[in-house]
Design an enzyme around this catalytic site. Structure first.
Site, PDB file in Angstrom:
ATOM      1  N   LEU A  34       0.820  -1.211   0.000  1.00 29.08           N
ATOM      2  CA  LEU A  34       0.000   0.000   0.000  1.00 29.08           C
ATOM      3  C   LEU A  34       0.860   1.269   0.000  1.00 29.08           C
ATOM      4  CD1 LEU A  34      -2.836  -1.000   2.501  1.00 29.08           C
ATOM      5  CD2 LEU A  34      -2.693  -1.366   0.032  1.00 29.08           C
ATOM      6  N   HIS A  35       0.380   2.269  -0.750  1.00 31.03           N
ATOM      7  CA  HIS A  35       1.043   3.580  -0.827  1.00 31.03           C
ATOM      8  C   HIS A  35      -0.017   4.646  -0.590  1.00 31.03           C
ATOM      9  CE1 HIS A  35      -0.810   3.649  -4.761  1.00 31.03           C
ATOM     10  NE2 HIS A  35      -0.139   2.558  -5.129  1.00 31.03           N
ATOM     11  N   GLY A  37      -1.698   6.431  -2.526  1.00 31.84           N
ATOM     12  CA  GLY A  37      -2.876   6.328  -3.393  1.00 31.84           C
ATOM     13  C   GLY A  37      -3.925   5.439  -2.757  1.00 31.84           C
ATOM     14  N   HIS A  38      -3.491   4.294  -2.252  1.00 30.37           N
ATOM     15  CA  HIS A  38      -4.417   3.394  -1.557  1.00 30.37           C
ATOM     16  C   HIS A  38      -4.994   4.086  -0.309  1.00 30.37           C
ATOM     17  CE1 HIS A  38      -1.623   0.276  -3.447  1.00 30.37           C
ATOM     18  NE2 HIS A  38      -2.799  -0.068  -3.936  1.00 30.37           N
ATOM     19  N   GLY A 149      -9.495   3.250  -8.074  1.00 34.03           N
ATOM     20  CA  GLY A 149      -8.682   4.382  -8.487  1.00 34.03           C
ATOM     21  C   GLY A 149      -8.769   4.647  -9.976  1.00 34.03           C
TER      22      GLY A 149
HETATM   23  P1  AMP Z   1      -3.728  -2.305  -6.670  1.00 32.73           P
HETATM   24  O1  AMP Z   1      -3.317  -2.622  -5.267  1.00 32.73           O
HETATM   25  O2  AMP Z   1      -2.627  -1.779  -7.502  1.00 32.73           O
HETATM   26  O3  AMP Z   1      -4.521  -3.399  -7.311  1.00 32.73           O
HETATM   27  O4  AMP Z   1      -4.727  -1.088  -6.544  1.00 32.73           O
HETATM   28  C1  AMP Z   1      -5.829  -1.122  -5.680  1.00 32.73           C
HETATM   29  C2  AMP Z   1      -6.694   0.073  -5.940  1.00 32.73           C
HETATM   30  O5  AMP Z   1      -5.941   1.259  -5.711  1.00 32.73           O
HETATM   31  C3  AMP Z   1      -7.187   0.151  -7.384  1.00 32.73           C
HETATM   32  O6  AMP Z   1      -8.534   0.611  -7.394  1.00 32.73           O
HETATM   33  C4  AMP Z   1      -6.260   1.138  -7.998  1.00 32.73           C
HETATM   34  O7  AMP Z   1      -6.816   1.826  -9.097  1.00 32.73           O
HETATM   35  C5  AMP Z   1      -6.037   2.088  -6.839  1.00 32.73           C
HETATM   36  N1  AMP Z   1      -4.801   2.864  -7.018  1.00 32.73           N
HETATM   37  C6  AMP Z   1      -3.564   2.379  -7.323  1.00 32.73           C
HETATM   38  N2  AMP Z   1      -2.690   3.391  -7.466  1.00 32.73           N
HETATM   39  C7  AMP Z   1      -3.397   4.532  -7.263  1.00 32.73           C
HETATM   40  C8  AMP Z   1      -3.069   5.923  -7.300  1.00 32.73           C
HETATM   41  N3  AMP Z   1      -1.829   6.357  -7.563  1.00 32.73           N
HETATM   42  N4  AMP Z   1      -4.052   6.822  -7.063  1.00 32.73           N
HETATM   43  C9  AMP Z   1      -5.312   6.414  -6.797  1.00 32.73           C
HETATM   44  N5  AMP Z   1      -5.689   5.119  -6.751  1.00 32.73           N
HETATM   45  C10 AMP Z   1      -4.744   4.195  -6.983  1.00 32.73           C
END
Ligand code: AMP
Length: 285
Positions: A34-35, A37-38, A149
């Site tokens: 997680l970062h 954005g999450h 996202g």
């Molecule tokens: P992931 O863990 O990469 O599958 O992402 C989980 C959720 O976080 C998905 O809905 C992604 O679109 C969202 N997400 C990932 N990176 C970002 C970001 N930089 N800004 C906003 N949402 C994000």
């Protein structure tokens, strides 16, 4: 404190308890690592729902055979701290056996039309895996709403189409992309980049920003904008272009001219070393 559940029954017991207290239930599906954005997605979910569930599951069925499933970053303890800090109540962290009880003979969900282009063309079967796991998470958690996202633009369109077609009673919210100070879209895969590649990776955002500047300056030819995307991306040394498209923001069909009330989105995918990155930007509102 944030509670952790690994089983379907465990999640349902917690969610039922929260519902009994009259709380709305929100879900943020993630693959962990997680970062910020999450974190933003979790905070947004907390604004909309009294009980926020974050799922952390690296979903094997959305990875191709030569992709990074086994080396995808797994940072569970740090993820828990972030979930707690952002206001999540429950983390659902299942094993693949919990999510796929029938193994390879699992039932799958297909969302044709939106799934074969762009990411789907480069990653065959990817959105079948995504739609399937998200529907499973919806059935397990039974949330009132779920947050996705804009970073994964095509993914949120696929989920919206699935929910609409299957009458799934979950409200889908899309949250804007969270970026680093210089514009790079936050991504779990940015962890793969060394410092030089981290600079190179900025080429994706630079290309999108150039495209948007051109459109704001009056450019109406989508082909010309595609050319700007390609040229900017390819001028960054160490970037290998996968696709650069200008598409209708609802259907993802390529468009000819900008303007005329169509919401146009620029979408790019590129390799930096062995890391594949994606990004997108709205060109018109
Ligand atoms: P992931 O863990 O990469 O599958 O992402 C989980 C959720 O976080 C998905 O809905 C992604 O679109 C969202 N997400 C990932 N990176 C970002 C970001 N930089 N800004 C906003 N949402 C994000």
């Amino acid at each position: 404190m944030v509670e952790v559940a690994e089983s379907v029954a465990g999640v349902r017991a917690s969610v039922d308890r929260a519902r009994g207290e009259g709380r709305a239930v929100g879900l943020v599906p993630t693959m962990g690592a997680l970062h910020d954005g999450h974190v933003r997605l979790i905070e947004r979910c907390r604004e909309e729902a009294g009980f926020v569930v974050v799922s952390i599951f690296v979903n094997p069925t959305q990875f191709g055979p030569n992709e990074d499933y086994t080396r995808y970053p797994r940072t569970f303890e740090a993820d828990l701290a972030r979930c707690r800090g952002a206001g999540a109540a429950l983390v659902f962290a299942p094993t693949p056996e919990v999510i796929y009880p029938s193994g390879a003979t699992s039932t799958f969900v297909e969302v044709p039309g939106l799934s074969e282009v762009l990411e789907g063309a480069s990653r065959p079967g990817h959105f079948r895996g995504v739609a399937t796991v998200v529907l499973k998470l919806f059935e397990i958690v039974r949330p009132d709403l779920a947050i996705f996202g804009q970073k994964d633009y095509q993914q949120q369109l696929v989920i919206r189409r699935m929910v609409n077609d299957l009458h799934v009673p979950v409200r889908i919210v899309t949250e804007p992309t969270v970026r680093e100070a210089d514009g790079l879209a936050m991504s779990s895969r940015n962890r793969y980049l060394d410092p030089a590649q981290r600079q190179t990776a900025l080429g994706l955002f630079r290309a999108l920003a150039e495209a948007r500047r051109a459109v704001a300056g009056g450019e109406t030819s989508a082909d010309r904008v595609r050319q700007i995307l390609r040229e900017t991306l390819e001028s960054s040394e160490g970037v290998r272009l996968d696709y650069a498209e200008v598409a209708d923001g609802k259907t993802l069909e390529p468009i000819d001219r900008l303007g005329g009330g169509i919401r146009a989105v620029a979408l790019v995918a590129a390799w930096v070393g062995s890391t594949r990155l994606i990004d997108n930007l709205a060109l018109t509102e």
